[in-house]
Design a protein around this motif. Structure first.
Motif, PDB file in Angstrom:
ATOM      1  N   THR A 167       0.840  -1.193   0.000  1.00 41.61           N
ATOM      2  CA  THR A 167       0.000   0.000   0.000  1.00 41.61           C
ATOM      3  C   THR A 167       0.881   1.251   0.000  1.00 41.61           C
ATOM      4  OG1 THR A 167      -0.212  -0.137   2.399  1.00 41.61           O
ATOM      5  CG2 THR A 167      -1.993  -1.067   1.107  1.00 41.61           C
TER       6      THR A 167
ATOM      7  N   GLY B 178      -2.053  -1.026  -3.504  1.00 46.88           N
ATOM      8  CA  GLY B 178      -3.174  -0.264  -2.941  1.00 46.88           C
ATOM      9  C   GLY B 178      -2.710   1.067  -2.373  1.00 46.88           C
ATOM     10  N   GLY B 179      -3.550   1.670  -1.532  1.00 44.61           N
ATOM     11  CA  GLY B 179      -3.242   2.970  -0.934  1.00 44.61           C
ATOM     12  C   GLY B 179      -3.589   4.102  -1.887  1.00 44.61           C
TER      13      GLY B 179
END
Ligand SMILES: [Zn+2]
Length: 318
Positions: free
Chosen positions: A136, A263-264
């Motif tokens: 992330t 992600g993130g």
């Protein structure tokens, strides 16, 4: 049917869900973390929120078999204790045994990034993969590694801090005290720093004008300006993707996961990020490429904030 309670402790909010065997959320509730309060008071709120989530799900209490908690910071999963968390001000918080007694259920504690990784493997972007990493890209770089459905926690349950793998010896300072960590470059914080440096050097670029119009620089800024054709922004994006690829290739060369899910905040760039990243990673991965060769797949995370609570619940299945 068998259900599990999943708790995801964040800096701002605590989210609780009742999750079925397949990783589907059937009832949810949340409360503010209020981390500046004593740990026992926060625990009371978690228990109340868990009861709210159970009520919202309509699942009979006897069908709930266990609970899992994902917490930021250093955790000991064997004893169910949050060893320390600087952001929340927690130290030696035996959260799992305390919850277990109050809920009369077995309770499993995991690091939050590891729990999110398990969530993506059970019910999200890496579903069905025999091995998967979740990276992330936010304020820092979070990471988790799941092998055959199990979170890899290492000998002292603090493994998978891939963000603190050095990719540039003596490079940018990192929050951990070392220099040149992957996190110092691949996090949103790292990208914003690179963007600001480019703007300072080229204030009249389209990138500089965009930042001026928006009144701030975010992780979107260089991607937006590059897409509009600004060469200064394109250089920032290329440099960022170069660092990101460097870290990912180290992980692929060492561990060869089937899937890496990104992600993130920066992960939201989707294919704008992933398409050039895949090319760079393929170019740099060790060995000669042959037709039809099995390669680590690079994909976007799909569960968003729900990954943490789904993964915490799934960790409780053990
Ligand atoms: Zn570091």
């Amino acid at each position: 049917m068998t259900f599990y309670i999943g708790v995801d402790i964040g800096g701002t909010n605590i989210k609780v869900g009742v999750v079925d065997e397949a990783g589907r959320i059937v009832g949810e509730s949340s409360c503010p973390t209020g981390a500046d309060r004593p740990q026992e008071v926060v625990l009371k709120d978690i228990l109340r929120t868990a009861e709210d989530a159970v009520a919202a799900s309509g699942v009979p209490r006897r069908d709930i078999h266990a609970a899992g908690v994902g917490s930021p910071g250093a955790v000991d999963s064997e004893t169910g204790t949050v060893l320390y968390n600087y952001n929340l001000g927690w130290r030696d918080f035996a959260i799992a045994p305390m919850m277990s007694e109050a809920l009369d259920l077995p309770v499993r504690l995991e690091n939050d990034a590891n729990a999110a990784a398990l969530g993506e493997v059970v019910a999200g972007s890496a579903k069905g993969a025999s091995s998967a990493m979740v990276i992330t890209l936010g304020t820092g770089v979070g990471s988790g590694f799941v092998i055959d459905g199990n979170i890899w926690t290492g000998y002292n349950s603090a493994a998978c801090e891939f963000g603190h793998m050095v990719i540039a010896y003596g490079g940018r300072p990192c929050t951990c005290g070392r220099r040149g960590c992957f996190e110092a470059y691949a996090s949103a914080t790292g990208l914003i720093a690179m963007t600001k440096e480019a703007i300072a050097a080229h204030p009249n670029s389209a990138l500089g004008e965009l930042a001026h119009r928006e009144g701030c620089v975010s992780g979107h800024t260089p991607f937006d300006a590059a897409e509009a054709g600004d060469p200064v922004a394109q250089r920032v994006v290329d440099e960022y993707i170069g660092y990101l690829a460097c870290g990912l290739v180290n992980l692929i060369n060492g561990l060869q996961p089937e899937v890496i899910s990104i992600g993130g905040g920066i992960g939201k760039q989707g294919e704008r990020l992933l398409a050039p990243l895949r090319l760079k990673v393929a170019e740099e991965t060790f060995g000669e490429r042959t037709e039809g060769e099995k390669m680590t797949r690079l994909v976007s995370c799909t569960l968003g904030y729900k990954a943490g609570l789904i993964g915490a619940a799934m960790a409780a299945r053990r």
